[in-house]
Design a protein around this motif. Structure first.
Motif, PDB file in Angstrom:
ATOM      1  N   UNK A   1     -29.716   2.079  31.884  1.00 29.40           N
ATOM      2  CA  UNK A   1     -30.796   1.147  31.562  1.00 29.40           C
ATOM      3  C   UNK A   1     -31.394   0.563  32.845  1.00 29.40           C
ATOM      4  N   UNK A   2     -32.718   0.577  32.906  1.00 33.84           N
ATOM      5  CA  UNK A   2     -33.434  -0.125  33.965  1.00 33.84           C
ATOM      6  C   UNK A   2     -34.058  -1.378  33.354  1.00 33.84           C
ATOM      7  N   UNK A   3     -33.737  -2.533  33.934  1.00 31.38           N
ATOM      8  CA  UNK A   3     -34.281  -3.782  33.399  1.00 31.38           C
ATOM      9  C   UNK A   3     -34.740  -4.682  34.543  1.00 31.38           C
ATOM     10  N   UNK A   4     -35.556  -5.645  34.182  1.00 26.27           N
ATOM     11  CA  UNK A   4     -36.106  -6.578  35.160  1.00 26.27           C
ATOM     12  C   UNK A   4     -35.595  -7.984  34.814  1.00 26.27           C
ATOM     13  N   UNK A   5     -35.113  -8.696  35.841  1.00 24.24           N
ATOM     14  CA  UNK A   5     -34.615 -10.045  35.600  1.00 24.24           C
ATOM     15  C   UNK A   5     -35.750 -11.066  35.678  1.00 24.24           C
TER      16      UNK A   5
ATOM     17  N   UNK B   1     -18.343  -3.693  26.550  1.00 26.42           N
ATOM     18  CA  UNK B   1     -17.948  -4.968  25.968  1.00 26.42           C
ATOM     19  C   UNK B   1     -18.332  -6.157  26.851  1.00 26.42           C
ATOM     20  N   UNK B   2     -19.028  -5.918  27.936  1.00 27.67           N
ATOM     21  CA  UNK B   2     -19.429  -6.992  28.839  1.00 27.67           C
ATOM     22  C   UNK B   2     -20.607  -7.783  28.244  1.00 27.67           C
ATOM     23  N   UNK B   3     -20.792  -9.028  28.689  1.00 24.22           N
ATOM     24  CA  UNK B   3     -21.922  -9.819  28.190  1.00 24.22           C
ATOM     25  C   UNK B   3     -23.274  -9.156  28.437  1.00 24.22           C
ATOM     26  N   UNK B   4     -23.437  -8.510  29.601  1.00 24.56           N
ATOM     27  CA  UNK B   4     -24.708  -7.854  29.896  1.00 24.56           C
ATOM     28  C   UNK B   4     -24.955  -6.694  28.940  1.00 24.56           C
ATOM     29  N   UNK B   5     -23.929  -5.879  28.700  1.00 21.46           N
ATOM     30  CA  UNK B   5     -24.090  -4.756  27.767  1.00 21.46           C
ATOM     31  C   UNK B   5     -24.393  -5.252  26.356  1.00 21.46           C
ATOM     32  N   UNK B   6     -23.737  -6.331  25.955  1.00 19.39           N
ATOM     33  CA  UNK B   6     -24.015  -6.892  24.630  1.00 19.39           C
ATOM     34  C   UNK B   6     -25.463  -7.362  24.504  1.00 19.39           C
ATOM     35  N   UNK B   7     -25.995  -7.919  25.607  1.00 19.94           N
ATOM     36  CA  UNK B   7     -27.383  -8.383  25.581  1.00 19.94           C
ATOM     37  C   UNK B   7     -28.362  -7.215  25.506  1.00 19.94           C
ATOM     38  N   UNK B   8     -28.020  -6.112  26.177  1.00 19.31           N
ATOM     39  CA  UNK B   8     -28.923  -4.960  26.219  1.00 19.31           C
ATOM     40  C   UNK B   8     -28.828  -4.080  24.970  1.00 19.31           C
TER      41      UNK B   8
ATOM     42  N   UNK C   1     -29.698 -12.929  28.090  1.00 18.84           N
ATOM     43  CA  UNK C   1     -28.334 -12.819  28.596  1.00 18.84           C
ATOM     44  C   UNK C   1     -27.766 -14.228  28.678  1.00 18.84           C
ATOM     45  N   UNK C   2     -26.865 -14.542  27.763  1.00 20.02           N
ATOM     46  CA  UNK C   2     -26.308 -15.897  27.699  1.00 20.02           C
ATOM     47  C   UNK C   2     -25.062 -15.997  28.566  1.00 20.02           C
ATOM     48  N   UNK C   3     -25.116 -16.926  29.506  1.00 20.16           N
ATOM     49  CA  UNK C   3     -24.003 -17.194  30.398  1.00 20.16           C
ATOM     50  C   UNK C   3     -23.597 -18.651  30.251  1.00 20.16           C
ATOM     51  N   UNK C   4     -22.382 -19.012  30.689  1.00 18.20           N
ATOM     52  CA  UNK C   4     -21.956 -20.408  30.557  1.00 18.20           C
ATOM     53  C   UNK C   4     -22.908 -21.397  31.221  1.00 18.20           C
ATOM     54  N   UNK C   5     -23.481 -21.020  32.358  1.00 19.63           N
ATOM     55  CA  UNK C   5     -24.328 -21.954  33.098  1.00 19.63           C
ATOM     56  C   UNK C   5     -25.761 -21.978  32.583  1.00 19.63           C
TER      57      UNK C   5
ATOM     58  N   UNK D   1     -36.100  -8.092  30.788  1.00 20.50           N
ATOM     59  CA  UNK D   1     -37.074  -7.187  30.172  1.00 20.50           C
ATOM     60  C   UNK D   1     -36.621  -5.752  30.374  1.00 20.50           C
ATOM     61  N   UNK D   2     -36.548  -4.987  29.308  1.00 17.57           N
ATOM     62  CA  UNK D   2     -36.116  -3.595  29.380  1.00 17.57           C
ATOM     63  C   UNK D   2     -37.283  -2.735  29.889  1.00 17.57           C
ATOM     64  N   UNK D   3     -37.044  -1.993  30.953  1.00 14.40           N
ATOM     65  CA  UNK D   3     -38.073  -1.129  31.534  1.00 14.40           C
ATOM     66  C   UNK D   3     -37.907   0.318  31.063  1.00 14.40           C
ATOM     67  N   UNK D   4     -36.661   0.819  31.109  1.00 17.36           N
ATOM     68  CA  UNK D   4     -36.443   2.232  30.754  1.00 17.36           C
ATOM     69  C   UNK D   4     -35.030   2.410  30.219  1.00 17.36           C
ATOM     70  N   UNK D   5     -34.892   3.342  29.287  1.00 14.47           N
ATOM     71  CA  UNK D   5     -33.589   3.711  28.724  1.00 14.47           C
ATOM     72  C   UNK D   5     -33.461   5.221  28.820  1.00 14.47           C
ATOM     73  N   UNK D   6     -32.400   5.677  29.446  1.00 14.13           N
ATOM     74  CA  UNK D   6     -32.217   7.114  29.671  1.00 14.13           C
ATOM     75  C   UNK D   6     -30.772   7.504  29.350  1.00 14.13           C
ATOM     76  N   UNK D   7     -30.622   8.698  28.807  1.00  7.86           N
ATOM     77  CA  UNK D   7     -29.282   9.248  28.575  1.00  7.86           C
ATOM     78  C   UNK D   7     -29.122  10.457  29.487  1.00  7.86           C
ATOM     79  N   UNK D   8     -28.385  10.252  30.559  1.00 10.28           N
ATOM     80  CA  UNK D   8     -28.209  11.272  31.584  1.00 10.28           C
ATOM     81  C   UNK D   8     -26.733  11.311  31.984  1.00 10.28           C
ATOM     82  N   UNK D   9     -26.319  12.352  32.707  1.00  8.78           N
ATOM     83  CA  UNK D   9     -24.920  12.421  33.149  1.00  8.78           C
ATOM     84  C   UNK D   9     -24.538  11.181  33.980  1.00  8.78           C
TER      85      UNK D   9
END
Length: 241
Positions: free
Chosen positions: A154-158, A184-191, A202-206, A212-220
Motif C-alpha cells: 500500500x502507498x499512502x499519504x500522511x 494485526x498492527x494498528x496501521x494495517x487495521x486502519x488500512x 489511524x487512531x493512536x493513544x496520543x 489517504x490511500x494512493x495505490x494498492x498493489x499485490x506483488x511479490x
C-alpha cells in the motif's frame, strides 16, 4: 456408627490426640472437621498429585503468512530438530560424564541452551500448525484486487503530505526497515479494506492521524531465507578421551 460431632465430650481419646498432631492447616481449629478417605480418593483421581489439571486449550488463532515466510519457519524448525538439538544433547551427555554437574560449566550451559531450543521448537510448531498461507501474487476477483487485504503493498499519504509504502505480512515476517508491517498492527487495521482515494483514520493513544490511500498493489514480497545463526552448535564439538 459414627458419633455426632455435636455431642459433648469431656476429653479427646488417645487416638484423636495422636491423629490431631497430623492434621493439615485447613483442619486445625475446626471442631467439625473429619477426614473422608473416599472424598480424598476422588480428589486425587480428579487432580493427580503429580501436577495440576490443565485446562483444555482454546481455539488456535489463525497465523496468516506468506509462502516464503512459512518456508523460513519450517527451515528453522528442521534445523533445530535435526542439527542443533542433537548436537547440544551430545555435548550435555559428554559433560555429564565428566563428574560433578553442579560445577560443570559445559553441562550447565548445555542444559540451559537445550531448554531454549525446546522452547523455540514448541513455538515454531504452534506457528506452523496454525499457518494460513496467503500468496500476495494470487489473482483477486473484482474490487478485491484494488482493496487492502493481507499481502497488499500500500502507498499512502500522511497528514503532512509525505508518501509511505508498506506491505502487510504475517506477525512472523515483520521487518520495519523494509516496510513490512503485521496484519494485526494498528496501521494495517486502519488500512484494511480501503481502496485508492479513500481516507482512513489511524487512531493512536496520543492523536488520530488522517491518511489517504494512493495505490494498492499485490506483488511479490521478498523474504530473507532462514540462515544458521552465528555461534549455533549444529555439529557435535566434544572431545572424547
Amino acid at each position: 456408627m459414627y458419633h455426632s460431632t455435636s455431642s459433648p465430650r469431656t476429653s479427646p481419646s488417645l487416638c484423636e490426640q495422636l491423629s490431631g498432631s497430623r492434621r493439615g492447616p485447613s483442619e486445625i481449629g475446626s471442631p467439625t472437621s473429619t477426614r473422608n478417605p473416599m472424598a480424598d480418593w476422588q480428589i486425587r483421581t480428579k487432580r493427580p498429585l503429580r501436577g495440576p489439571v490443565r485446562e483444555e486449550a482454546g481455539p488456535t488463532l489463525k497465523n496468516y503468512i506468506t509462502p516464503a515466510g512459512l518456508q523460513r519457519l519450517k527451515d528453522e524448525h528442521l534445523f533445530l530438530l535435526s542439527r542443533e538439538r542433537p548436537a547440544v544433547v551430545e555435548v550435555v551427555a559428554w559433560a555429564a560424564s565428566n563428574g560433578d554437574r553442579s560445577e560443570n560449566a559445559d553441562y550447565l550451559y548445555g542444559k540451559r541452551r537445550l531448554g531454549q531450543i525446546d522452547s523455540r521448537i514448541r513455538f515454531l510448531t504452534k506457528r506452523i500448525d496454525a499457518a494460513v498461507v496467503v500468496d500476495p501474487t494470487a489473482p483477486r476477483p473484482g474490487s478485491a484486487a484494488t482493496r487492502v487485504f493481507f499481502g497488499a503493498t500500500v502507498t499512502y499519504k500522511d497528514a503532512a503530505g509525505l508518501e509511505h509504502v508498506v506491505s502487510i505480512v504475517g506477525i512472523d515476517e515483520v521487518d520495519l526497515d523494509r516496510g513490512y508491517i503485521s496484519w494485526r498492527s494498528p496501521l494495517a487495521n486502519a488500512l484494511m479494506k480501503a481502496s485508492p482515494g479513500d481516507r482512513v483514520n489511524l487512531r493512536a493513544p496520543a492523536k488520530t492521524e488522517h491518511l489517504e490511500i494512493i495505490d494498492v498493489e499485490y506483488a511479490p514480497i521478498p523474504m530473507d531465507p532462514f540462515r544458521e545463526p552465528l555461534g549455533a552448535q549444529s555439529t557435535p564439538k566434544v572431545e572424547r578421551s
